[in-house]
Motif scaffolding. Structure first.
Motif, short mmCIF file in Angstrom:
data_model
loop_
_atom_site.label_atom_id
_atom_site.label_comp_id
_atom_site.label_asym_id
_atom_site.label_seq_id
_atom_site.Cartn_x
_atom_site.Cartn_y
_atom_site.Cartn_z
N ASP A 172 16.68 -0.62 4.00
CA ASP A 172 16.62 0.63 3.24
C ASP A 172 15.61 0.55 2.11
OD1 ASP A 172 18.56 1.84 4.81
OD2 ASP A 172 20.20 1.02 3.60
N ARG A 173 15.53 -0.63 1.47
CA ARG A 173 14.54 -0.80 0.41
C ARG A 173 13.14 -0.68 0.98
NH1 ARG A 173 15.42 -6.28 -2.25
NH2 ARG A 173 16.80 -6.61 -0.51
N ARG A 174 12.92 -1.28 2.16
CA ARG A 174 11.61 -1.23 2.79
C ARG A 174 11.26 0.21 3.17
NH1 ARG A 174 9.35 -0.77 7.49
NH2 ARG A 174 7.40 -1.81 7.91
N ASN A 175 12.22 0.93 3.74
CA ASN A 175 11.97 2.32 4.13
C ASN A 175 11.61 3.18 2.92
OD1 ASN A 175 12.46 1.77 6.77
ND2 ASN A 175 14.57 2.51 6.76
N LYS A 176 12.30 2.93 1.81
CA LYS A 176 12.04 3.69 0.58
C LYS A 176 10.60 3.44 0.12
CE LYS A 176 13.53 3.77 -4.21
NZ LYS A 176 14.40 3.12 -5.19
N THR A 177 10.19 2.17 0.13
CA THR A 177 8.85 1.81 -0.33
C THR A 177 7.79 2.37 0.61
OG1 THR A 177 9.78 -0.22 -1.19
CG2 THR A 177 7.39 -0.13 -1.03
N VAL A 178 8.00 2.19 1.91
CA VAL A 178 7.01 2.65 2.90
C VAL A 178 6.85 4.16 2.83
CG1 VAL A 178 6.61 2.91 5.38
CG2 VAL A 178 7.28 0.70 4.46
N SER A 179 7.95 4.88 2.72
CA SER A 179 7.85 6.35 2.69
C SER A 179 7.14 6.81 1.42
CB SER A 179 9.22 7.00 2.80
OG SER A 179 9.99 6.72 1.67
N ARG A 180 7.37 6.12 0.31
CA ARG A 180 6.70 6.50 -0.95
C ARG A 180 5.19 6.28 -0.83
NH1 ARG A 180 5.16 3.52 -5.01
NH2 ARG A 180 6.32 1.69 -4.35
N LEU A 181 4.80 5.14 -0.25
CA LEU A 181 3.38 4.84 -0.09
C LEU A 181 2.74 5.79 0.91
CD1 LEU A 181 3.47 0.94 -0.04
CD2 LEU A 181 2.68 2.41 -1.88
N GLU A 182 3.49 6.16 1.94
CA GLU A 182 2.97 7.07 2.96
C GLU A 182 2.66 8.43 2.34
OE1 GLU A 182 5.55 8.01 6.36
OE2 GLU A 182 4.35 6.53 7.43
N VAL A 183 3.57 8.92 1.52
CA VAL A 183 3.37 10.21 0.86
C VAL A 183 2.16 10.15 -0.05
CG1 VAL A 183 4.35 11.75 -0.90
CG2 VAL A 183 5.76 10.97 1.00
N GLN A 184 2.03 9.04 -0.79
CA GLN A 184 0.89 8.87 -1.69
C GLN A 184 -0.42 8.88 -0.90
OE1 GLN A 184 1.10 5.21 -3.83
NE2 GLN A 184 -0.59 5.71 -5.17
N PHE A 185 -0.43 8.18 0.23
CA PHE A 185 -1.63 8.12 1.07
C PHE A 185 -2.00 9.50 1.60
CE2 PHE A 185 -3.30 7.79 5.43
CZ PHE A 185 -4.49 7.14 5.17
N LEU A 186 -1.00 10.24 2.04
CA LEU A 186 -1.26 11.57 2.60
C LEU A 186 -1.78 12.52 1.52
CD1 LEU A 186 1.81 11.96 4.96
CD2 LEU A 186 -0.58 11.63 5.62
N LYS A 187 -1.26 12.38 0.30
CA LYS A 187 -1.73 13.24 -0.79
C LYS A 187 -3.20 12.96 -1.08
CE LYS A 187 2.41 14.21 -3.49
NZ LYS A 187 3.14 13.88 -4.72
N LEU A 188 -3.58 11.68 -1.08
CA LEU A 188 -4.96 11.32 -1.41
C LEU A 188 -5.93 11.70 -0.30
CD1 LEU A 188 -4.50 7.79 -3.01
CD2 LEU A 188 -5.11 9.90 -4.17
N GLY A 189 -5.50 11.56 0.96
CA GLY A 189 -6.41 11.73 2.07
C GLY A 189 -6.49 13.14 2.63
N ARG A 190 -5.72 14.04 2.05
CA ARG A 190 -5.66 15.41 2.60
C ARG A 190 -6.97 16.14 2.37
NH1 ARG A 190 -1.13 17.78 -0.41
NH2 ARG A 190 -2.52 17.98 -2.17
N ASN A 191 -7.37 16.92 3.34
CA ASN A 191 -8.58 17.73 3.19
C ASN A 191 -8.31 18.89 2.24
OD1 ASN A 191 -10.07 16.21 4.95
ND2 ASN A 191 -9.52 17.43 6.72
N LEU A 192 -9.13 19.00 1.24
CA LEU A 192 -8.97 20.09 0.28
C LEU A 192 -10.07 21.11 0.51
CD1 LEU A 192 -8.27 17.93 -2.88
CD2 LEU A 192 -6.62 19.21 -1.59
N GLU A 193 -9.68 22.34 0.73
CA GLU A 193 -10.66 23.38 0.99
C GLU A 193 -11.21 23.89 -0.34
OE1 GLU A 193 -8.63 26.37 3.16
OE2 GLU A 193 -7.92 24.96 4.67
N THR A 194 -12.48 24.26 -0.33
CA THR A 194 -13.06 24.79 -1.56
C THR A 194 -12.40 26.12 -1.89
OG1 THR A 194 -14.82 25.75 -0.24
CG2 THR A 194 -15.29 23.66 -1.29
#
Length: 59
Positions: free
Chosen positions: A10-32
């Motif tokens: 459960d600790r691992r899942n919590k960490t992985v999901s947090r990092l996954e969300v962070q990665f998706l936020k950074l890598g998302r395409n932002l339209e002008t």
């Protein structure tokens, strides 16, 4: 009331999901012109500017 510890899985899942969300936020395409436009002072914008400068020098 005692504090319960999370099991290792459960600790691992919590960490992985947090990092996954962070990665998706950074890598998302932002339209002008979109409401979620990236700020000019963000680290991603700075990195892109440096990369563009290096590419220009390489040509």
């Amino acid at each position: 009331m005692a504090v319960t510890r999370l099991k290792r899985k459960d600790r691992r899942n919590k960490t992985v999901s947090r990092l996954e969300v962070q990665f998706l936020k950074l890598g998302r395409n932002l339209e002008t012109g979109s409401r979620s436009r990236e700020s000019a002072t963000s680290q991603l914008a700075k990195n892109n500017a440096v990369l563009a400068q290096i590419e220009a020098q390489a040509k």
